[in-house]
Design a protein around this motif. Structure first.
Motif, PDB file in Angstrom:
ATOM      1  N   ASP A 218     -10.551   4.901   3.910  1.00  0.00           N
ATOM      2  CA  ASP A 218     -10.222   4.237   5.161  1.00  0.00           C
ATOM      3  C   ASP A 218      -8.744   4.306   5.540  1.00  0.00           C
ATOM      4  O   ASP A 218      -8.428   4.461   6.716  1.00  0.00           O
ATOM      5  CB  ASP A 218     -10.682   2.773   5.136  1.00  0.00           C
ATOM      6  CG  ASP A 218     -10.204   1.993   3.916  1.00  0.00           C
ATOM      7  OD1 ASP A 218     -10.577   0.806   3.821  1.00  0.00           O
ATOM      8  OD2 ASP A 218      -9.481   2.551   3.074  1.00  0.00           O
ATOM      9  N   TYR A 219      -7.850   4.204   4.598  1.00  0.00           N
ATOM     10  CA  TYR A 219      -6.427   4.282   4.917  1.00  0.00           C
ATOM     11  C   TYR A 219      -5.863   5.600   4.412  1.00  0.00           C
ATOM     12  O   TYR A 219      -6.125   5.995   3.277  1.00  0.00           O
ATOM     13  CB  TYR A 219      -5.658   3.113   4.306  1.00  0.00           C
ATOM     14  CG  TYR A 219      -5.999   1.792   4.934  1.00  0.00           C
ATOM     15  CD1 TYR A 219      -6.722   0.838   4.231  1.00  0.00           C
ATOM     16  CD2 TYR A 219      -5.591   1.502   6.232  1.00  0.00           C
ATOM     17  CE1 TYR A 219      -7.043  -0.378   4.811  1.00  0.00           C
ATOM     18  CE2 TYR A 219      -5.902   0.279   6.816  1.00  0.00           C
ATOM     19  CZ  TYR A 219      -6.630  -0.644   6.100  1.00  0.00           C
ATOM     20  OH  TYR A 219      -6.945  -1.848   6.678  1.00  0.00           O
ATOM     21  N   TRP A 220      -5.053   6.222   5.273  1.00  0.00           N
ATOM     22  CA  TRP A 220      -4.509   7.545   4.995  1.00  0.00           C
ATOM     23  C   TRP A 220      -3.006   7.571   5.247  1.00  0.00           C
ATOM     24  O   TRP A 220      -2.504   6.881   6.141  1.00  0.00           O
ATOM     25  CB  TRP A 220      -5.149   8.594   5.916  1.00  0.00           C
ATOM     26  CG  TRP A 220      -6.609   8.774   5.690  1.00  0.00           C
ATOM     27  CD1 TRP A 220      -7.619   7.979   6.138  1.00  0.00           C
ATOM     28  CD2 TRP A 220      -7.224   9.824   4.953  1.00  0.00           C
ATOM     29  NE1 TRP A 220      -8.831   8.474   5.715  1.00  0.00           N
ATOM     30  CE2 TRP A 220      -8.622   9.603   5.000  1.00  0.00           C
ATOM     31  CE3 TRP A 220      -6.736  10.948   4.269  1.00  0.00           C
ATOM     32  CZ2 TRP A 220      -9.529  10.471   4.367  1.00  0.00           C
ATOM     33  CZ3 TRP A 220      -7.636  11.801   3.651  1.00  0.00           C
ATOM     34  CH2 TRP A 220      -9.009  11.561   3.704  1.00  0.00           C
ATOM     35  N   GLY A 221      -2.326   8.408   4.469  1.00  0.00           N
ATOM     36  CA  GLY A 221      -0.928   8.665   4.747  1.00  0.00           C
ATOM     37  C   GLY A 221      -0.785   9.754   5.798  1.00  0.00           C
ATOM     38  O   GLY A 221      -1.783  10.267   6.314  1.00  0.00           O
ATOM     39  N   GLN A 222       0.459  10.117   6.092  1.00  0.00           N
ATOM     40  CA  GLN A 222       0.745  11.132   7.093  1.00  0.00           C
ATOM     41  C   GLN A 222       0.734  12.537   6.503  1.00  0.00           C
ATOM     42  O   GLN A 222       0.688  13.523   7.255  1.00  0.00           O
ATOM     43  CB  GLN A 222       2.097  10.864   7.742  1.00  0.00           C
ATOM     44  CG  GLN A 222       2.120   9.589   8.568  1.00  0.00           C
ATOM     45  CD  GLN A 222       1.130   9.644   9.697  1.00  0.00           C
ATOM     46  OE1 GLN A 222       1.121  10.553  10.514  1.00  0.00           O
ATOM     47  NE2 GLN A 222       0.245   8.638   9.757  1.00  0.00           N
ATOM     48  N   GLY A 223       0.778  12.631   5.208  1.00  0.00           N
ATOM     49  CA  GLY A 223       0.701  13.932   4.560  1.00  0.00           C
ATOM     50  C   GLY A 223       2.062  14.502   4.170  1.00  0.00           C
ATOM     51  O   GLY A 223       3.089  14.153   4.753  1.00  0.00           O
TER      52      GLY A 223
END
Length: 124
Positions: free
Chosen positions: A112-117
């Motif tokens: 559900d939660y992701w970083g920007q990469g």
């Protein structure tokens, strides 16, 4: 505010190594499985590795098994991805994410939660 911030990407020659880090904030991290995914240009996002809260269970994509190692430091709210023997095909944008199912999810929809990469580029 929930935040996941990846770092450690860069340009490396084939056969080289990189260590990615993902620092989380808020209550994002506590007691959840965390995973790494990657996405190359023109391709779908693919699973790389995941690790449970205790660190006792990990899972890897076949393409990175025996080359990559996922780990975490719960005291620092940080998950790592050690990447060795890098190949050209490892070039991608790498993301960390939280598994909302708290299993060892291999599909993006379980997260559900992701970083920007952070970008990893492997050159010949």
């Amino acid at each position: 505010q929930v935040q996941l911030v990846e770092s450690g990407g860069g340009l490396v020659h084939a056969g080289g190594s990189l260590r990615l880090s993902c620092v989380t904030s808020g209550r994002t991290f506590d007691y959840y499985t965390m995973g790494w995914f990657r996405q190359a240009p023109g391709k779908e996002r693919e699973f790389v590795a995941a690790i449970t809260w205790s660190g006792g269970n990990v899972v890897y994509a076949d393409s990175v098994k025996d080359r990559f190692t996922i780990s975490r430091d719960n005291a620092k709210d940080t998950v790592y991805l050690q990447m060795n023997s890098l190949k050209l095909e490892d070039t991608a944008l790498y993301y960390c994410a939280r598994d909302r199912t708290n299993g060892l999810g291999r599909t993006a929809k379980q997260y559900d939660y992701w970083g920007q990469g952070t970008q990893v580029t492997v050159s010949s």
